[in-house]
Write a protein that holds these residues in place. Structure first.
Motif, PDB file in Angstrom:
ATOM      1  N   ARG A 103       0.834  -1.216   0.000  1.00 62.79           N
ATOM      2  CA  ARG A 103       0.000   0.000   0.000  1.00 62.79           C
ATOM      3  C   ARG A 103       0.863   1.258   0.000  1.00 62.79           C
ATOM      4  NH1 ARG A 103      -3.890  -0.143   4.863  1.00 62.79           N
ATOM      5  NH2 ARG A 103      -4.643   1.770   3.877  1.00 62.79           N
ATOM      6  N   VAL A 104       1.933   1.255   0.792  1.00 59.78           N
ATOM      7  CA  VAL A 104       2.828   2.413   0.829  1.00 59.78           C
ATOM      8  C   VAL A 104       3.501   2.622  -0.529  1.00 59.78           C
ATOM      9  CG1 VAL A 104       4.942   3.334   1.850  1.00 59.78           C
ATOM     10  CG2 VAL A 104       3.201   2.296   3.312  1.00 59.78           C
ATOM     11  N   ARG A 150       2.337   1.808  -3.422  1.00 65.51           N
ATOM     12  CA  ARG A 150       1.334   2.343  -4.341  1.00 65.51           C
ATOM     13  C   ARG A 150       1.175   3.855  -4.164  1.00 65.51           C
ATOM     14  NH1 ARG A 150       1.140   1.890  -7.959  1.00 65.51           N
ATOM     15  NH2 ARG A 150      -0.974   2.441  -8.532  1.00 65.51           N
ATOM     16  N   LYS A 151       1.232   4.325  -2.920  1.00 62.66           N
ATOM     17  CA  LYS A 151       1.074   5.759  -2.660  1.00 62.66           C
ATOM     18  C   LYS A 151       2.324   6.528  -3.090  1.00 62.66           C
ATOM     19  CE  LYS A 151      -2.167   5.286   1.210  1.00 62.66           C
ATOM     20  NZ  LYS A 151      -2.368   5.480   2.675  1.00 62.66           N
ATOM     21  N   LYS A 152       3.488   5.944  -2.858  1.00 64.71           N
ATOM     22  CA  LYS A 152       4.738   6.650  -3.154  1.00 64.71           C
ATOM     23  C   LYS A 152       5.044   6.651  -4.652  1.00 64.71           C
ATOM     24  CE  LYS A 152       9.576   7.019  -1.684  1.00 64.71           C
ATOM     25  NZ  LYS A 152       9.434   8.457  -1.399  1.00 64.71           N
ATOM     26  N   PRO A 165       2.715   6.128  -7.538  1.00 63.84           N
ATOM     27  CA  PRO A 165       1.380   5.877  -8.093  1.00 63.84           C
ATOM     28  C   PRO A 165       1.359   5.573  -9.580  1.00 63.84           C
ATOM     29  CG  PRO A 165       1.713   8.223  -7.669  1.00 63.84           C
ATOM     30  CD  PRO A 165       2.872   7.516  -7.067  1.00 63.84           C
ATOM     31  N   ARG A 199      -7.284  -3.959  -5.852  1.00 60.89           N
ATOM     32  CA  ARG A 199      -6.032  -3.355  -6.315  1.00 60.89           C
ATOM     33  C   ARG A 199      -5.560  -4.108  -7.552  1.00 60.89           C
ATOM     34  NH1 ARG A 199      -4.040   0.251  -2.632  1.00 60.89           N
ATOM     35  NH2 ARG A 199      -5.092   0.239  -0.616  1.00 60.89           N
TER      36      ARG A 199
END
Length: 309
Positions: free
Chosen positions: A140-141, A143-145, A147, A175
């Motif tokens: 998840r991290v 994916r955020k960092k 994108p 996802r």
């Protein structure tokens, strides 16, 4: 969809095999797993593997991510279209991101992509779902960092299990950014439904009788038919493409074959390399042999083939 059957013949592979045999002596995964003090037993192999040479031109960093201290392997002229999340093996009771540093540096060097090697909570101190939750939170991290980057999941043995289980979990939660999975010698069943005795076994790492103690250590009282524990029970339709490797005579040969058949039946793109004369999880040893270098090149081609589909 294809299966390539090859034979390991190089002196380098023979040397690798002897080194791994030495490092695993007394720390095999077998019916005695629960009698081992893994807090002590994991120290020697974890430290020993950190001395394998890292690829030139690849920088390594310890990075805090999602409550873990994992590792980032960064090649020169890094390409941003993919991030590879690598999940180490070790029977869920050993292994570490630092012990996988040499192989992950090869993965970064050959591909040109960032490789994040996940640190996750180990058994028996921590049981399911702690390990997979750590990996999911790292995903998840990422994916955020990053994108705009696609994700590739990779791992060996227990990490091969977790890479498949994590892809199932990510898909089930909507996802869809995983481009491919590289799963090397995964363990995929803790229920006993797979018959691992029908193939000739010569394995000095994962031995007969491993399943029940490993299940207890890793899954505790959780239902072993949960696909996030035993990916064999997962639905492989609408699943990312999978590249599998195994040794032809390892205990988990049946596991790799079962996932190959699940993907094939679900019409999920899948490729497999079976190597005779190697050993369990040989493809991720982190040393250059002609056999593993060829697989690494094929892994990268597989990623690129499916990246934009």
């Amino acid at each position: 969809m294809s299966i390539a059957i090859r034979t390991a013949t190089s002196k380098e592979m023979t040397k690798c095999k002897n080194v791994v045999r030495l490092l695993t002596k007394g720390r095999e995964f077998d019916e005695n797993m629960l009698t081992v003090d893994w807090t002590k037993a994991r120290i020697i192999p974890n430290v020993s593997y950190t001395f394998l040479p890292k690829e030139k031109g690849v920088k390594g960093y310890r990075v805090p991510i999602a409550g873990t201290v994992s590792e980032l392997l960064l090649p020169e002229n890094v390409k941003d279209d993919v991030v590879i999340l690598y999940i180490h093996g070790g029977g869920f009771v050993s292994g570490s991101a630092s012990a996988s540093r040499a192989y992950c540096s090869m993965l970064a060097s050959f591909s040109g992509y960032r490789v994040i090697s996940a640190e996750y909570r180990l058994s028996p101190e921590n049981t399911f779902p702690d390990g997979i939750e750590d990996c999911y939170n790292i995903l998840r991290v990422i994916r955020k960092k990053y994108p705009d980057s696609k994700l590739v999941l990779a791992g060996e043995s227990a990490g091969g299990n977790l890479s498949l289980a994590l892809a199932l979990k990510a898909r089930d939660r909507g996802r869809r950014s995983i481009a491919a999975i590289l799963s090397h010698s995964p363990v995929v069943d803790f229920t006993g439904v797979l018959d691992r005795t029908q193939h000739e076994i010569d394995d000095f790492t994962v031995k007969e009788g491993f399943q029940e103690p490993m299940r207890i250590a890793y899954a505790g009282d959780a239902d072993p038919t949960n696909p996030y524990i035993s990916p064999l029970y997962g639905d492989f339709s609408n699943f990312p493409p999978v590249f599998l490797t195994c040794d032809y005579n390892e205990t988990l040969y049946a596991d790799s074959m079962a996932i190959y058949k699940k993907c094939r039946d679900a019409k999920t793109p899948v490729k497999m390399v079976q190597m005779r004369g190697a050993f369990h999880a040989f493809a991720t040893m982190g040393t250059r042999t002609p056999e593993t270098e060829r697989i690494l090149i094929e892994n990268i081609s597989f990623i690129e083939e499916h990246l934009h589909k």
